[in-house]
Design a protein around this motif. Structure first.
Motif, PDB file in Angstrom:
ATOM      1  N   GLU A   1      -4.047  -9.294  -0.176  1.00  0.00           N
ATOM      2  CA  GLU A   1      -4.107  -7.971   0.407  1.00  0.00           C
ATOM      3  C   GLU A   1      -5.295  -8.123   1.761  1.00  0.00           C
TER       4      GLU A   1
ATOM      5  N   ILE B   1      -3.306  -3.691   5.155  1.00  0.00           N
ATOM      6  CA  ILE B   1      -1.971  -3.431   4.263  1.00  0.00           C
ATOM      7  C   ILE B   1      -2.696  -3.087   2.920  1.00  0.00           C
ATOM      8  N   GLU B   2      -2.285  -1.608   2.457  1.00  0.00           N
ATOM      9  CA  GLU B   2      -3.296  -1.142   1.090  1.00  0.00           C
ATOM     10  C   GLU B   2      -1.833  -1.285   0.107  1.00  0.00           C
ATOM     11  N   SER B   3      -2.112  -1.636  -1.213  1.00  0.00           N
ATOM     12  CA  SER B   3      -1.062  -1.834  -2.146  1.00  0.00           C
ATOM     13  C   SER B   3      -1.235  -0.783  -3.199  1.00  0.00           C
TER      14      SER B   3
ATOM     15  N   ARG C   1      -0.254   2.519  -5.016  1.00  0.00           N
ATOM     16  CA  ARG C   1       1.038   3.213  -5.086  1.00  0.00           C
ATOM     17  C   ARG C   1       0.893   4.637  -4.996  1.00  0.00           C
TER      18      ARG C   1
ATOM     19  N   ARG D   1      -6.445   1.760 -10.761  1.00  0.00           N
ATOM     20  CA  ARG D   1      -5.556   2.033  -9.899  1.00  0.00           C
ATOM     21  C   ARG D   1      -4.299   2.965 -10.174  1.00  0.00           C
TER      22      ARG D   1
ATOM     23  N   THR E   1      -2.870   6.151  -2.106  1.00  0.00           N
ATOM     24  CA  THR E   1      -3.208   6.197  -0.383  1.00  0.00           C
ATOM     25  C   THR E   1      -3.646   7.545   0.146  1.00  0.00           C
TER      26      THR E   1
ATOM     27  N   SER F   1      -8.174  -3.674  -5.816  1.00  0.00           N
ATOM     28  CA  SER F   1      -7.029  -2.823  -4.706  1.00  0.00           C
ATOM     29  C   SER F   1      -7.890  -1.564  -4.578  1.00  0.00           C
TER      30      SER F   1
ATOM     31  N   SER G   1      -1.468  -7.957  -8.871  1.00  0.00           N
ATOM     32  CA  SER G   1       0.051  -7.830  -8.650  1.00  0.00           C
ATOM     33  C   SER G   1       0.396  -6.722  -9.414  1.00  0.00           C
ATOM     34  N   TRP G   2       1.325  -5.718  -9.166  1.00  0.00           N
ATOM     35  CA  TRP G   2       1.981  -4.642  -9.929  1.00  0.00           C
ATOM     36  C   TRP G   2       3.000  -4.935 -11.045  1.00  0.00           C
TER      37      TRP G   2
END
Length: 365
Positions: free
Chosen positions: A203, A207-209, A211, A275, A280, A317, A363-364
């Motif tokens: 990351e 770039i933001e992961s 959702r 998360r 965002t 994240s 990772s998602w």
């Protein structure tokens, strides 16, 4: 110390293992005119620690306001110790069993009566119900913390009463049936039990992961979200709130002409840094837009309650997302952490370690 307004917020550790919970004490005001708040109490052990902390560092046996953000045991249980051992002025908590006659028809089960539903909710939320019984025994007034209520210097931004009663309570995991909206939460909990190997991805700063389509339980969404401004410093307490409750809080704040990114000085990271509770777009409206570079000025402080050896709290994240927005992030992880403004220094206390940006996040998939 001068007579200027100040505050100190203490996050105490909850438990010694993987499980996370909240136990938060706060003192605010001016010398000889302080008010004390306890927001969630964690376990019985952390409840005892809260009592000792208030007596030692606040120099009092009085708590003006005790607030249970939502009825989960890891938030409610320790508050019973506070009620038992300290002089409490007011208890603020939701009592979902009081609405059984309103929500009973939502379950389409003729066998359920008002009384049976109320008893089910009381038994399934025994730690919270015990607080009600203790308050009754000790003649402590109990109030419902719905949107717009004032608790000391704080204003309740969420939940709204109609939303809580007609949607959230009926969707509680402890209610008789489950609605489709909680399926993702069930899947997440089941997946954790499989102990699958975590997959990591890179990351970058730009770039933001996170959702946008994340969900959490109705109990979490019912968390009492509080906002106050003390000496021009904005403070936001979030409990385990998710994106729906946080969005409602933002709308309520804006209706009061409060632009959170401009006024916020301190924020509790929701749900121990999960998360599934932030996105965002929500963080942009609460904390502010992302900074252009990693060396941007720190403008806010964010505290996160996390179990000492928790492997899931907080998520890198989520911490990255707060850091991107100019927040200094600190976690409990077995230690008490304090944020203060215009308050006396404490002998022997030192600055807590600040979390740094992580180049690898989960990772998602």
């Amino acid at each position: 110390m001068s007579n200027s307004l100040g505050y100190e917020i203490d996050f105490l550790p909850v438990g010694n293992g993987d499980r996370s919970g909240d136990a938060i004490a706060m003192r605010y005001g001016s010398p000889n005119n302080y008010k004390v708040i306890v927001y969630d109490g964690g376990t019985k052990e952390s409840g005892k620690a809260l009592v000792d902390h208030i007596r030692t560092h606040y120099g009092t046996n009085r708590v003006d306001y005790v607030i249970n953000s939502h009825p989960d045991t890891d938030h409610a249980s320790g508050l019973s110790v506070v009620l038992e051992q300290l002089d409490v002025g007011e208890l603020w908590m939701h009592q979902p069993w009081n609405y059984s006659s309103i929500i009973r028809d939502y379950f389409h089960d003729g066998r359920i009566t008002d009384n049976s539903l109320a008893e089910r909710l009381r038994s399934k939320m025994a730690a919270a119900y015990y607080l009600e019984k203790l308050a009754e025994e000790k003649n402590i007034p109990v109030y419902a913390p719905f949107q717009g209520e004032k608790i000391g210097c704080f204003t309740v931004l969420s939940p709204k009463e109609d939303w809580y009663i007609h949607e959230l309570v009926a969707d509680f995991q402890k209610s008789p049936t489950k609605k489709q909206s909680d399926i993702s939460f069930i899947i997440e909990s089941f997946s954790k039990g499989l102990n699958r190997a975590t997959q990591w991805i890179s990351e970058q700063w730009d770039i933001e992961s996170l959702r946008e389509d994340v969900t959490t339980s109705a109990e979490n969404e019912s968390s009492v979200i509080l906002f106050a401004q003390i000496d021009g410093k904005g403070i936001l307490l979030t409990g385990d709130a998710g994106v729906h409750a946080l969005s409602a809080a933002i709308q309520n704040a804006e209706a009061r002409n409060i632009l959170l990114p401009d006024t916020l000085n301190f924020i509790q990271v929701p749900h121990h840094g999960s998360r599934h509770n932030v996105s965002t777009s929500v963080l942009d409206r609460i904390v502010g837009k992302r900074k252009a570079t990693n060396d941007s000025q720190i403008t806010k402080t964010a505290f996160v309650s996390a179990g000492k050896i928790s492997s899931t709290h907080p998520r890198p994240s989520v911490i990255n997302a707060f850091i991107r927005r100019g927040a200094r992030v600190v976690q409990t992880k077995g230690s008490t952490i304090c944020h203060s403004h215009n308050m006396p220094s404490r002998t022997g206390w030192k600055s807590a370690e600040v979390m740094t940006f992580s180049a690898q996040v989960e990772s998602w998939d």
